[in-house]
Structures are given as C-alpha cells and as structure tokens.
Design a protein around this motif. Structure first.
Motif, PDB file in Angstrom:
ATOM      1  N   GLY A  21      -4.328   2.036   8.735  1.00 34.66           N
ATOM      2  CA  GLY A  21      -5.461   1.945   7.812  1.00 34.66           C
ATOM      3  C   GLY A  21      -6.209   0.626   7.964  1.00 34.66           C
ATOM      4  O   GLY A  21      -7.444   0.595   7.965  1.00 34.66           O
ATOM      5  N   ALA A  22      -5.445  -0.480   8.099  1.00 32.76           N
ATOM      6  CA  ALA A  22      -6.076  -1.786   8.240  1.00 32.76           C
ATOM      7  C   ALA A  22      -6.856  -1.894   9.554  1.00 32.76           C
ATOM      8  O   ALA A  22      -7.992  -2.386   9.577  1.00 32.76           O
ATOM      9  CB  ALA A  22      -5.017  -2.882   8.167  1.00 32.76           C
ATOM     10  N   MET A  44      -7.532   2.014   3.799  1.00 35.86           N
ATOM     11  CA  MET A  44      -6.670   0.902   3.443  1.00 35.86           C
ATOM     12  C   MET A  44      -6.189   1.012   2.002  1.00 35.86           C
ATOM     13  O   MET A  44      -5.005   0.840   1.708  1.00 35.86           O
ATOM     14  CB  MET A  44      -7.404  -0.421   3.653  1.00 35.86           C
ATOM     15  CG  MET A  44      -6.519  -1.644   3.484  1.00 35.86           C
ATOM     16  SD  MET A  44      -5.159  -1.632   4.658  1.00 35.86           S
ATOM     17  CE  MET A  44      -4.221  -3.044   4.071  1.00 35.86           C
ATOM     18  N   LEU A  45      -7.094   1.296   1.078  1.00 35.22           N
ATOM     19  CA  LEU A  45      -6.707   1.408  -0.329  1.00 35.22           C
ATOM     20  C   LEU A  45      -5.770   2.592  -0.560  1.00 35.22           C
ATOM     21  O   LEU A  45      -4.890   2.540  -1.428  1.00 35.22           O
ATOM     22  CB  LEU A  45      -7.953   1.540  -1.206  1.00 35.22           C
ATOM     23  CG  LEU A  45      -8.771   0.258  -1.399  1.00 35.22           C
ATOM     24  CD1 LEU A  45     -10.006   0.537  -2.258  1.00 35.22           C
ATOM     25  CD2 LEU A  45      -7.915  -0.835  -2.031  1.00 35.22           C
ATOM     26  N   ALA A  46      -5.974   3.659   0.210  1.00 36.28           N
ATOM     27  CA  ALA A  46      -5.045   4.786   0.113  1.00 36.28           C
ATOM     28  C   ALA A  46      -3.687   4.406   0.690  1.00 36.28           C
ATOM     29  O   ALA A  46      -2.634   4.741   0.136  1.00 36.28           O
ATOM     30  CB  ALA A  46      -5.606   6.003   0.846  1.00 36.28           C
ATOM     31  N   GLY A  47      -3.702   3.678   1.799  1.00 33.57           N
ATOM     32  CA  GLY A  47      -2.461   3.311   2.468  1.00 33.57           C
ATOM     33  C   GLY A  47      -1.565   2.408   1.646  1.00 33.57           C
ATOM     34  O   GLY A  47      -0.348   2.584   1.615  1.00 33.57           O
ATOM     35  N   VAL A  48      -2.147   1.425   0.944  1.00 33.23           N
ATOM     36  CA  VAL A  48      -1.312   0.481   0.190  1.00 33.23           C
ATOM     37  C   VAL A  48      -0.588   1.173  -0.959  1.00 33.23           C
ATOM     38  O   VAL A  48       0.419   0.641  -1.454  1.00 33.23           O
ATOM     39  CB  VAL A  48      -2.157  -0.693  -0.347  1.00 33.23           C
ATOM     40  CG1 VAL A  48      -2.742  -1.496   0.789  1.00 33.23           C
ATOM     41  CG2 VAL A  48      -3.244  -0.208  -1.300  1.00 33.23           C
ATOM     42  N   ARG A  49      -1.061   2.329  -1.375  1.00 32.44           N
ATOM     43  CA  ARG A  49      -0.385   3.057  -2.452  1.00 32.44           C
ATOM     44  C   ARG A  49       0.950   3.642  -2.026  1.00 32.44           C
ATOM     45  O   ARG A  49       1.712   4.128  -2.851  1.00 32.44           O
ATOM     46  CB  ARG A  49      -1.314   4.152  -2.994  1.00 32.44           C
ATOM     47  CG  ARG A  49      -2.339   3.599  -3.946  1.00 32.44           C
ATOM     48  CD  ARG A  49      -3.551   4.470  -4.148  1.00 32.44           C
ATOM     49  NE  ARG A  49      -4.377   3.965  -5.252  1.00 32.44           N
ATOM     50  CZ  ARG A  49      -5.148   2.887  -5.186  1.00 32.44           C
ATOM     51  NH1 ARG A  49      -5.204   2.204  -4.068  1.00 32.44           N
ATOM     52  NH2 ARG A  49      -5.846   2.491  -6.235  1.00 32.44           N
ATOM     53  N   TYR A  50       1.227   3.582  -0.716  1.00 36.05           N
ATOM     54  CA  TYR A  50       2.501   4.093  -0.213  1.00 36.05           C
ATOM     55  C   TYR A  50       3.486   2.971   0.114  1.00 36.05           C
ATOM     56  O   TYR A  50       4.582   3.245   0.601  1.00 36.05           O
ATOM     57  CB  TYR A  50       2.265   4.955   1.038  1.00 36.05           C
ATOM     58  CG  TYR A  50       1.489   6.212   0.753  1.00 36.05           C
ATOM     59  CD1 TYR A  50       2.116   7.345   0.250  1.00 36.05           C
ATOM     60  CD2 TYR A  50       0.115   6.263   0.959  1.00 36.05           C
ATOM     61  CE1 TYR A  50       1.404   8.499  -0.025  1.00 36.05           C
ATOM     62  CE2 TYR A  50      -0.612   7.418   0.690  1.00 36.05           C
ATOM     63  CZ  TYR A  50       0.034   8.522   0.194  1.00 36.05           C
ATOM     64  OH  TYR A  50      -0.668   9.676  -0.082  1.00 36.05           O
TER      65      TYR A  50
END
Length: 541
Positions: free
Chosen positions: A178-179, A345-351
């Motif tokens: 994501g990043a 990125m914002l979706a990814g950090v939720r995991y």
C-alpha cells in the motif's frame, strides 16, 4: 531389463518410509533453516496481498475493467493451488532443497517481469505463471522442516514460526504494498520490485541454510505424471469456474461454457481419485509385477483415513476455516476501500493488529502445543476467527474503527494460525518421512480451495442480496451495505462449520506437539490405530 530384474532392483532399495536418522542441526543452522522457510511462506502470501491492495491503481493505470481485476490475484492463486500436489511429490522424490531453490528463483524472475509489463493480458499471464513458484516452495519448505527437526519442542517452534510467516507476509504485503503504491513514483510496479527482492533473499538464504537433500526412502521413485495432469487440469477448471462464474456473460453460472468446464473439472478430479486408488492397490500388492504404467500414486487416498479418519477431518477444518478467514479479509478490504473510500495505505494500516496477534498466536503454539489438546486449538481458533466475520456482518459504517474493525483484525487470525500451525504439526506427525512434502502440498491445496470457494460463494451471496435489496426499493448505498453484511454472514457460517467439525471429530486426539508428551488416549490410539503401508507392513499412527 526383465520383470524379475525390476523386482530385485526394488527389493534392494531401503524399505519404504524407513526414517534414516539425520544429525540434528546446530542452533545457528536451525534458526537459519526456520528463518528461510518462514520467509518463503511470507513471500507466497505477500504475492497475493501486495497485489490485492494495489488493484484499484493497477486497474486505473492499465485500464482493466472492474470485473477482471480479480484475475491479477486469482491467476497466481490458481496456478499455485493447482500445482501444490505435483510439486509436493517432486520435492519428496527429487529433493526438497532443489525444489525450494527452483521455486524461489522462479518467483524472483516473474515478479521482476511483472514490474515491466505495460498491458493487462501480459500481466495476468505472468501472474499465472509466477504462481508455480509458490506451489514449489511451500510443500518443499514443510518437508524441509519435518526432515530437519524430529518430533520435539524444536519442531513445534519451527512449525509455529513457519506459520507466523502467513500473517507476517500478509500484513507486510498489505502495508508495504500500500505504501509503495501510494507514495512512490513507480506505484504498483514498486510492489513487484519488493516481492522480487524477498524471493531473491529466500533463494540466497536457502543456498546457505538448507542441508543437502537426503536420498529418497521410497522403493519406487517415479512421479505419477498422469495423476499430476489429471489433478492439475481438474483443479484449474474448478478454480477458474469459481472465480469466473459470477461475472460470466450472458447468464453468469448458467453460461454454457461455465457449466461445461465445471462438469469437465469434476470429471477429471473423479478420474484422478479413481486412478490414485488403483495405483495404491497395485503398489500395496506384493505379488503385482513391476510395470512402467503403475508408478506410486501422487496422493494415497488412504491418507485421509489415518488416525481414525482425523487426517481427513483436519483437511476439512482447514478448508472451512480458510473459507471464513479469506472471505472476511476479501470483503473487509473492499468495504474499507470501495464503501468507506479509504486509499490503499489507510486501508492497509487497519490490518496491523493482525500481524501482532498472529505473531502472539504462533508464539503460543510454539510453547504450548505440547500442553494443549489439538481439539481446543482447532475449535477455539476457528470460533474466534468467526467472530471477525460476525463483527463485519453487523458493522455500523458510521461507527469508529475501534468498535468493529479493530477487534475484528485481532480475532481474525486465531483460526488461521492455530489451524495452520497445529494442523501442519498434526499431519507431519502421522505422515511418513517420504510423504512430508506431499502431505504439506495436500494441506495447502485444501487451504487454497477454501480460499477460492469461500470468496466465490460469498460473492454469489453478495450479488444476489444487493440485487434483492435494490428490488425492495433501497438506495444503492443501502443495498451495498446489505450485501457486505450478507457476505460476512456467509464467512461466519464457514467458520462455525470448522469449529463444529473440530469439536465433533478431534476429541481424543490429545496433544500433537512434543513426541514425549502424550495423553493416555493418545497412548491407547498408538497401540490400536494402524494403517496399511506400501509393502503390506503395518505402521503406528
């Protein structure tokens, strides 16, 4: 060479399944072997998650239609899932280190190739070819670990660490992918550079850490190529249909080619199973003459009956659990990006909580698998994973992330880690030395089937619920939310099924960790639960 010569030649080979003692690796070597195999697991998972998080960007860049984007992940999953059994057998016969290194090099080359693609069709083809590398490294890695560590706490730690590669690789792929997609000039191409680097690291680490392959302990070292073709073709058709059926035109599942390919796929799998039964009977008959047409089976159907049928039940638990786990992950990711509008990125950090919880779960397995019965690991793990799907089945999109998303990310990995780590230790314990990679390949095949079927079934539910909601006069956004809820209810149902299977059929198995620690029921089972082997001998389970 005459028939009698063939028989005499086979008789001079060590008895099938004989466990030739190997030196226990030093601490440094043991850490290196485990680290390389764990990295391989992470690379395989990251090859799906890093691409999945970049799908919207890839679709926009290469002008891929929304309903075709899934093939960028499905193509990899298709080939890696369909070739696991074949590569498991190849690893057991021709060498696990060779198969592992070949798979890592394959992943490196095609990940690099994907980074330079400029059209969608070529990218999908390369992704499909790349999946063969994942099919090679995973069963080989499982066989390497089983061969390197005798039943002991060291084996439990090694398998638990290997299992930790799944959540670590999944989370790393999601976050780093994501990043890179969002913040680098190369966007999604940078993710493939990253994946190529990880695969290259596996190859170099494997050259140093993995010991030379021991001689195969089988009487007959041939590969059942006909069986390989049948199972690969059958699984390919079935997995293709599961991915394509809901979007096929003009009648979705009723489209003629979908029906035809489904029938062909089921037929080929049926023929494969019948062929394996035939080969197993021939191999087990000491009076049967040698024939070039009857090699050892790719997969012994009697495997499923081992440990009083619990080997087969463990496969079903893995299948159902991954229907739940990947169903939850697939729809939660779409919910974050498509419904709530978050970027990659914002979706990814939720995991991120998945990584932390996954590492803790595998740490628990490493130190307590020798003290906790497998029925508790399987039933509680799958039940807790079901809670993640349940939370998203009732999620309020206006609520804070901490109310639904955070606890779901924490609970989702319990089943994946307990089932994979505990399950691989269990099947390694009741598989013979020459079957370790095949058993690992079969276990991962069931996981891959669970992934595909879980997503396919929940997609059917999603589409039909959305259509019915629209017909009832609900707005498009309300109908979309209803569909997300229904898809997660489906994942929840799969998780509960896995938990019920564990409670109903794994009672009495006891502890599967250290060899020295056994319950009274395990001791009794070791005296009574025996299976037929390839030369008519008897083997304890």
């Amino acid at each position: 060479m005459s028939t009698g010569d063939h028989v005499r030649e086979r008789d001079n080979v060590p008895e099938q399944g004989t466990d030739v003692p190997r030196a226990v690796p030093s601490l440094a070597k043991a850490i290196a072997i485990t680290a390389v195999c764990t990295t391989a697991m992470g690379v395989n998972i990251a090859n799906t998650t890093a691409v999945a998080i970049a799908l919207p960007t890839i679709g926009s860049d290469l002008e891929i239609q929304q309903d075709q984007l899934q093939w960028l992940t499905n193509a990899y999953a298709l080939s890696s899932g369909c070739l696991l059994l074949m590569f498991g057998r190849i690893a057991d016969v021709y060498g696990r280190k060779k198969t592992f290194l070949g798979g890592a090099l394959w992943l490196f080359a095609f990940a690099l190739g994907c980074a330079f693609v400029d059209d969608s069709l070529t990218l999908m083809v390369l992704r499909g070819v790349q999946g063969a590398g994942g099919a090679a490294i995973i069963p080989a890695a499982l066989g390497i670990l089983a061969d390197s560590f005798p039943p002991s706490r060291a084996r439990s730690i090694a398998f638990a660490t290997f299992s930790a590669g799944a959540p670590a690789g999944g989370t790393l792929g999601t976050i780093v992918g994501g990043a890179l997609t969002q913040y680098t000039s190369k966007t999604w191409r940078a993710s493939f550079y990253f994946l190529a680097g990880l695969a290259g690291l596996c190859f170099l680490g494997g050259l140093y850490a993995i010991r030379r392959d021991p001689p195969s302990q089988e009487k007959d070292r041939r590969v059942d190529w006909l069986g390989s073709i049948l199972v690969t073709a059958g699984l390919t058709f079935i997995l293709f249909i599961l991915a394509q059926g809901e979007i096929a035109q003009p009648k979705q599942w009723g489209t003629p080619y979908i029906i035809a390919l489904l029938v062909v796929g089921v037929f080929l799998i049926t023929v494969f199973v019948a062929w394996q039964y035939y080969l197993e009977r021939k191999q087990d008959d000491p009076s049967a003459p040698y024939s070039v047409w009857t090699p050892p089976p790719l997969m012994r159907p009697s495997l499923f009956a081992r440990a009083r049928g619990r080997y087969g039940v463990q496969m079903l638990i893995a299948f159902s659990n991954w229907c739940a786990f990947l169903g939850w992950q697939f729809w939660s990711q779409l919910f974050y990006q498509e419904y709530q509008g978050y970027g990659p990125m914002l979706a990814g950090v939720r995991y991120i909580p998945m990584l932390i919880t996954g590492l803790m779960c595998n740490l628990f397995i490493a130190f307590f698998v020798a003290r906790v019965s497998i029925v508790w690991l399987m039933s509680l793990g799958t039940l807790i994973t079901s809670i993640a799907a349940l939370l998203f089945a009732v999620i309020d999109p206006d609520a804070t992330y901490w109310a639904f998303g955070f606890p779901a990310a924490i609970t989702s990995v319990f089943g994946a880690d307990f089932v994979f780590a505990g399950g691989t230790i269990f099947i390694a314990k009741i598989s013979r030395p020459h079957e370790q990679s095949v058993s690992g390949g079969l276990y991962n095949t069931m996981i891959q089937l669970g992934t595909s079927i879980g997503i396919a079934v929940s997609t059917v539910v999603y589409d039909n619920v959305q259509e019915m909601s629209m017909d009832r006069g609900r707005s498009s956004r309300e109908a979309e939310l209803d569909a997300y809820h229904a898809a997660q209810w489906t994942a929840f149902g799969f998780g509960i099924l896995a938990s019920l299977l564990a409670v109903a059929f794994l009672r009495g198995v006891g502890i599967v960790g250290n060899k020295e620690v056994k319950t009274e029921e395990e001791k009794d089972e070791e005296q009574t639960a025996v299976i037929s082997t390839g030369d008519g001998a008897r083997e304890k389970v």
